[in-house]
Design a protein around this motif. Structure first.
Motif: not given
Lengths: 171, 171
Positions: A13-38
């Motif tokens: 989750i941490l690694e997925a979060g790092l990647e998705v947050f970096a690409i989409k920014g904090y507010y445009n990243t949903t926890t669903a995006h991160i979950a999907e990536k993880a």
DNA sequence: AAATAGTTATTGATTGATTAATAATTAATT
DNA sequence: AATTAATTATTAATCAATCAATAACTATTT
């Protein structure tokens, strides 16, 4: 089905979060995006991180860790230290672009706890660099560190905006 | 009751937007916040700006206008030009803190149109500065401009995070 | 070795709050 | 009466976070 995988979910989750947050920014990243990536369900994220903010801060801390580690890996004589560190940082922006992007994002987000984490990360970079410059016997170290950080920030922005012309091409 | 005020509503909204966006950031600012500050109802904002994004971009453009105007107001001999411009920029961060904050926010927001506007603003600053350095006969102007911008970015961040220790106190 | 009890990993369903944007409406001015 | 200025009412979408349920595994007893 339950219990299919084994590995370290928190790490995923941490690694997925790092990647998705970096690409989409904090507010445009949903926890669903991160979950999907993880590769897990959205609510399961909250078993490991109490809030989205907490997850972001963990990812930001890790990004700063990696940036500092990059500097620690620079071995150089006093003469060439500054140049080698600049080189290392420039390399970072191609090798670990997500860490750079996360730094930019973390700095500018207005959530207080996140800004604290960003300040803390920058302070760590500054104090490590100062120590290093000092023990290399560089004169006027404080001033040199400021110049180094300034160059780094411009480098960040130029990379983040995909805007290389912001920096002159002379070396 | 309708039609209580007279003045330029679009102007009111733009200034209110600039201020609120600068303080709360893009995503944490609601159109209701801006409307309240401007003294109008929330939906009325959309009579003057088609979207929240369009309003932000208008505010960002204005912020860059003011930053560049500050540089244009610097009159100086060739000798002192760079120092005078740095001085002017530092003064800006106390005199027009919102414009600086908006710049930081605009740079790091991931909405594409906003990033374009930020790039455009930075390009304007760069090209004005370069012109100015050149006509002042400063040697190695490109490189000097990069250094100038780098220092400016660090100044922005230090101000935005309320973290003065990031910059050394030597002058 | 079969049954039972308990734990761990995980998900589907839901909710409550927020908010950009639109539509319908009202009031004042010319 | 027509135009302009502004409001109230409303909607449709989004999303973090909670909760209850279930499947799969492990340990314990019989």
């Amino acid at each position: 089905m339950a219990r299919p995988k084994k590995g370290n979910r928190k790490e995923d989750i941490l690694e997925a979060g790092l990647e998705v947050f970096a690409i989409k920014g904090y507010y445009n990243t949903t926890t669903a995006h991160i979950a999907e990536k993880a590769g897990i369900s959205q609510p399961y994220v909250f078993k490991f991180f109490r809030t989205k903010e907490e997850l972001f801060i963990a990812a930001l801390d890790r990004a700063f860790d990696r940036i500092i580690q990059t500097f620690k890996n620079v071995e150089s004589s006093s003469e060439q230290l500054v140049n080698k560190m600049i080189e290392a940082y420039e390399e970072l922006s191609t090798l670990h672009p997500n860490e750079i992007a996360l730094q930019v994002i973390g700095i500018s987000v207005t959530e207080e706890a996140i800004q604290e984490a960003a300040k803390n990360g920058l302070a760590r970079i500054r104090s490590y660099t100062l120590e290093r410059f000092n023990s290399a016997g560089i004169k006027n170290a404080e001033r040199e560190v400021t110049t180094f950080l300034a160059r780094g920030m411009l480098c960040n922005i130029s990379y983040f905006l995909d805007f290389p012309e912001l920096i002159d091409k002379n070396k």
